[in-house]
Design an enzyme around this catalytic site. Structure first.
Site, PDB file in Angstrom:
ATOM      1  N   ASP A   1      18.326  -4.433  10.363  1.00  0.00           N
ATOM      2  CA  ASP A   1      17.972  -2.986  10.592  1.00  0.00           C
ATOM      3  C   ASP A   1      16.489  -2.695  10.557  1.00  0.00           C
ATOM      4  OD1 ASP A   1      21.782  -2.876  10.113  1.00  0.00           O
ATOM      5  OD2 ASP A   1      20.787  -2.855  11.712  1.00  0.00           O
TER       6      ASP A   1
ATOM      7  N   HIS B   1      21.339  -6.801   1.679  1.00  0.00           N
ATOM      8  CA  HIS B   1      22.158  -7.355   2.271  1.00  0.00           C
ATOM      9  C   HIS B   1      23.841  -7.602   1.401  1.00  0.00           C
ATOM     10  CE1 HIS B   1      23.780  -9.133   5.363  1.00  0.00           C
ATOM     11  NE2 HIS B   1      24.364  -8.738   6.574  1.00  0.00           N
TER      12      HIS B   1
END
Ligand code: SDX
Length: 428
Positions: free
Chosen positions: A363, A306
């Site tokens: 996700d 991320h």
């Protein structure tokens, strides 16, 4: 005026740049006067060190794995709140009273239907069109039907457009799914919750009474909460940039949907489950971890890493817990969940992932849950867009309401040819 400043010496000039302090998190160095004072731009491809705006909506501490919506931790909201309440919070800044929440939920429910002509819009798509292609098209087309809420200078029209977008996304997404499987569209049933209504429009059929499974409704609603907003991510920044030109809200949200569709962003949930399916069983994991570490191999662990979180994504923690709740409620078990757990364990014990601080993100586990509920992988990102719409419209409203808002127009480091004269083709 800030009482702190940063000193920059450049080209034999020294200038003072104001330092601005927020309520929490990194300070910012205000460079708005930099070009005028130095003739130079800053340079930050990917905006890794750039604050694009001031916002009071969502705060992320990537090192600590903290995510707050209007100050409330995502873990508390996911466990104790619901998506309608979180939507109200993001839009209005405070948790609603019972009456305020009931009024808001009623208002949203009154906008769940689509203009009947829009259903013919779907028939223009091939049946195998990706739901995100349909979402981009249909949401963009909303501005052709709801002219009475496109004047962004009118706060009332902005509010109606926001409510319409939040309310109609479940209907649009469910219709995209129905169209892909050749089943008839179901109209909204406002006797159900926002999320229950979505599940019925998606999985119900005219011939039968659809029973919403409370545990699935709660899990789906929690997934919506986890996806509601996330600071100035790529799709939110897209919505803000589109909105800064004065584009109507439906066009801005369609732009956000288009950006979210990328595998580095929102469609990582689809890619992550496809990756788990490709890996299959835990014994294959080491091969894929080596591929992910190989600079010559474009393969990445989807659902890992991320830009901001250099610690565990707090949403992934809640998501992992929700997998077991859905499995228990539906009495299913998907061996891919074990594969995902083993993949996380092996990756997080590998120096490459530890050094680069690559952790599971929102996700990584969401696909396992959505697949267990019955969604095809192609619907995963459409569900992300459904939930993120409230964040997009809240960020858009915050920007448009700012009297100092100007059109976003970055500059560049030009490396092309300097001025030269045209050469007629016969002389080339
Ligand atoms: C979302 O911004 C948001 O808030 C987004 C989001 C939201 O709610 O809006 O949180 C939703 O988009 C989550 C992210 C979903 N994307 C993925 O899961 C795709 C896989 N992850 C990546 O592609 C990547 O981690 C990003 C895009 C998420 C972040 O990329 P960055 O910040 O630009 O970091 P990078 O690509 O420069 O990676 C840093 C290093 C690189 O190695 P070096 O070049 O330094 O040697 O880490 C490596 C990368 O190769 N790396 C990975 C990796 N992610 C980064 N290596 C293997 N597998 C991965 N998943």
């Amino acid at each position: 005026m800030a009482d702190k400043s940063a000193t920059l010496t450049y080209d034999n000039k020294t200038i003072e740049l104001p330092v601005l302090e927020g309520s929490v998190g990194p300070e910012v160095i205000d460079i708005r006067k930099l070009y005028g004072q130095t003739g130079a731009f800053t340079y930050d491809p990917g905006y890794k060190s750039t604050g694009s705006c001031e916002s009071a909506l969502t705060y992320i501490d990537g090192d600590e794995g903290i995510l707050l919506h209007r100050g409330y931790p995502i873990g508390q909201l996911a466990e104790q709140s619901n998506f309608m309440e979180v939507s109200y919070l993001l839009l209005n800044g405070e948790l609603p009273s019972k009456t305020e929440l009931d009024d808001f939920s009623y208002t949203i429910s009154r906008h769940t239907m689509l203009h009947e002509q829009l259903s013919t819009f779907y028939r223009g798509f091939r049946r195998d069109a990706h739901p995100m292609a349909i979402m981009c098209g249909v949401v963009g087309a909303l501005s052709a039907f709801y002219h009475d809420s496109t004047d962004i200078s009118d706060p009332e029209q902005r509010k109606i457009a926001s409510h319409r977008l939040i309310a109609k996304m479940p209907t649009i997404a469910a219709m995209a799914y129905k169209y892909s499987v050749g089943q008839p569209f179901l109209y909204p049933d406002n006797s159900l919750s926002y999320t229950g209504n979505f599940l019925r429009m998606t999985f119900g059929v005219p011939a039968e009474q659809y029973e919403v499974v409370p545990a699935v409704e709660k899990a789906m609603d929690r997934i919506f909460i986890l996806h509601a907003d996330h600071e100035q991510n790529a799709s939110t920044s897209t919505v803000r940039l589109a909105g800064s030109s004065g584009a109507n809200p439906f066009a801005c949200i369609a732009a956000g949907i288009a950006c979210l569709w990328g595998p580095a962003h929102g469609s990582a949930n689809e890619a992550a489950l496809n990756m788990l399916r490709e890996i299959g069983t835990p014994d294959k994991i080491p091969h894929y971890i080596e591929r992910a570490k190989d600079k010559n191999d474009p393969f990445r662990l989807m659902g890992f890493g991320h830009r901001v979180y250099k610690n565990y994504d707090p949403r992934a923690t809640v998501m992992q817990k929700t997998v077991r709740e859905v499995f228990d409620a539906l009495k299913v078990n998907d061996p891919l969940f074990e594969t995902a757990l083993r993949l996380e364990e092996m990756a997080l014990s590998d120096d490459y992932f530890k050094e680069k601080k690559l952790f599971p993100n929102v996700d990584f586990y969401s696909g396992v849950i959505l697949s267990a509920i019955g969604f095809p992988t192609t619907m995963f990102t459409a569900l992300f867009a459904l939930a993120r719409t409230v964040g997009w419209v809240a960020q858009w409203n915050e920007m448009i309401s700012d009297p100092g808002q100007v059109i976003g127009r970055p500059r560049q480091l030009y490396t092309g040819p300097t001025a030269r004269d045209y050469v007629p083709v016969e002389k080339r």
